[in-house]
Design a protein around this motif. Structure first.
Motif, short mmCIF file in Angstrom:
data_model
loop_
_atom_site.label_atom_id
_atom_site.label_comp_id
_atom_site.label_asym_id
_atom_site.label_seq_id
_atom_site.Cartn_x
_atom_site.Cartn_y
_atom_site.Cartn_z
N LEU A 138 15.90 47.38 40.29
CA LEU A 138 16.00 48.58 39.54
C LEU A 138 16.39 49.90 40.06
N SER A 169 19.32 50.41 42.01
CA SER A 169 20.54 50.46 41.06
C SER A 169 20.44 52.18 40.93
N SER A 182 10.09 48.37 29.96
CA SER A 182 11.68 47.82 29.65
C SER A 182 12.11 48.56 28.44
N GLY A 196 19.06 54.08 28.17
CA GLY A 196 20.60 53.53 28.47
C GLY A 196 20.61 52.80 29.56
N ILE A 197 19.38 52.21 30.22
CA ILE A 197 19.42 51.49 31.25
C ILE A 197 19.35 49.92 31.15
N ASN A 198 20.37 49.18 31.80
CA ASN A 198 20.10 47.86 31.30
C ASN A 198 18.92 47.16 31.98
N THR A 199 17.93 46.29 31.44
CA THR A 199 17.11 45.55 32.44
C THR A 199 17.29 44.28 32.30
N GLU A 200 17.12 43.67 33.36
CA GLU A 200 17.19 42.11 33.51
C GLU A 200 16.05 41.12 33.77
N ASP A 236 12.20 42.48 41.18
CA ASP A 236 12.79 42.96 40.14
C ASP A 236 12.74 44.59 39.86
N LEU A 261 13.41 51.90 29.45
CA LEU A 261 14.58 51.97 30.10
C LEU A 261 15.72 51.85 29.20
N GLY A 262 15.46 50.98 28.15
CA GLY A 262 16.60 50.84 27.22
C GLY A 262 16.85 51.72 26.46
N GLU A 263 15.90 52.66 26.25
CA GLU A 263 15.98 54.02 25.39
C GLU A 263 16.79 55.00 26.08
#
Length: 368
Positions: free
Chosen positions: A247, A250, A222, A229-233, A243, A225-227
């Protein structure tokens, strides 16, 4: 084309409401007695090991390439998993039984794909298989959708297939076609059906398990992914196959997709064998085993014995195998890891040799 041990065959029909799918697997256990010399050696090896220039087989070639191989036009002993599947891909009835089959056609992925693509030359060669292929592809697509709806995570990694002959190394593009997908879907369905039936019978068993990613690994994924620039839910504490599937979907046509797929794979637990049913995360399956390759995997051979003995005398089979399944699971997992590492090392060596005369050339690459 280059397969030497043919351990699986399929039969299929459709009556307008239900598909009747048969997955027929070579009955190796008939020829390899438990505790005999060949069995002890197979247990020690755990699996066949595949290198570009040779195979180190688990069983003697006289068995694997001959009497257990489901060759065209000859009677062979098999274990058959017979399934009735509805239009939603749900198995509404399943059964396993010892059987004798005579394979009508020894086919290849290429030929089946060509029949599906309506290649006139191939159809002329195999006119009897046109309806068969159409029916099989129709069920394949139903099963693909059903698994996707449950959240099955597609591991879409391009693997190098290294070929070696006459001193020449070649690494052609590995093409995954509808026929590969067909056999995979049918084998997975048979593996699930067998595992479910044996669990319902309360038999000691060797499951193929793939546990949920640990909170720490899912958390690291997670953060990565954040680094990027991908939003994780998803919640790293309780991530689900759906999940991960959402991902990947998308990102399907983006440049970062192959990288995310690879890192995702690394964030997951390793699949292994276990006497306990812990489910299979990657396949979004509650109950799974390896039943379809007893020629090259020891756990499959053990499962065949459990099935056959449970048909004869379930109580006796329980008392015999309760003490065996743990050691088979542990040994098979260890041998599989060993074989995978050896195969990777040898592949890396062949790839290095292949690239030797290409020093100084430039290539596009994905760095993960």
């Amino acid at each position: 084309e280059d397969t030497r041990d043919i351990d699986d065959a399929i039969s299929i029909s459709y009556d307008g409401n239900f598909y009747r799918l048969g997955v027929h697997i070579a009955d190796v256990s008939n020829y390899v007695a438990r505790g005999g010399v060949i069995d002890n050696e197979a247990y020690a090896r755990g699996t066949s090991v595949y290198f570009p220039d040779r195979v180190l087989p688990m069983l003697p070639p006289a068995l694997s390439n001959d009497i257990c191989s489901l060759n065209e036009g000859v009677d062979r002993l098999t274990l058959s998993c017979l399934m009735t599947v509805d239009k939603q891909g749900v198995v509404i009835e399943k059964n396993i039984m010892p059987s004798v089959i005579r394979s009508r056609r020894r086919m290849t992925y290429k030929a089946i794909t060509k029949i599906y693509e309506q290649d006139s030359e191939t159809i002329e060669q195999y006119p009897d298989l046109v309806n068969f292929v159409q029916t099989a592809v129709s069920l394949t697509k139903i099963l693909q959708n059903a698994r996707a709806n449950r959240g099955g995570v597609a591991m879409d990694l391009k693997e190098a297939k290294i070929l070696y002959s006459n001193g020449e190394i070649s690494i052609p593009d590995y093409e995954r076609t509808i026929s590969h997908e067909m056999i995979e879907q049918f084998m997975v369905l048979a593996n699930e059906s067998v595992a479910t039936l044996m669990t319902a019978k309360k038999m000691p068993f060797v499951y193929r398990v793939h546990e949920q990613p640990s909170a720490e690994k899912a958390g690291d994924f997670s953060a990565f992914l954040g680094e990027a620039g991908i939003n994780t839910e998803f919640d790293p504490e309780n991530v689900s196959p759906m999940d991960y599937k959402k991902l990947l979907e998308s990102l399907k046509d983006t440049a970062i997709y192959p990288l995310v797929n690879r890192i995702m794979l690394r964030s997951m637990m390793k699949a292994k064998y276990s006497p306990e049913n812990l489910g299979h995360f990657g396949l979004a399956s509650d109950c799974y085993c390896h039943f379809t390759s007893p020629i090259r995997r020891y756990p499959d051979l053990c499962i065949h014995r459990i099935i056959k003995e449970s048909i004869k005398n379930a109580d006796k089979a329980r008392s015999v195998y309760t003490n065996i399944v743990s050691s088979v699971s542990e040994q098979s997992s260890k041998c599989e890891k060993n074989a995978t590492e050896a195969e990777r090392d040898v592949d890396a060596l062949y790839i290095s040799v292949y690239m030797q005369d290409k020093i100084g050339e430039e290539y596009d690459a994905i760095i993960s």
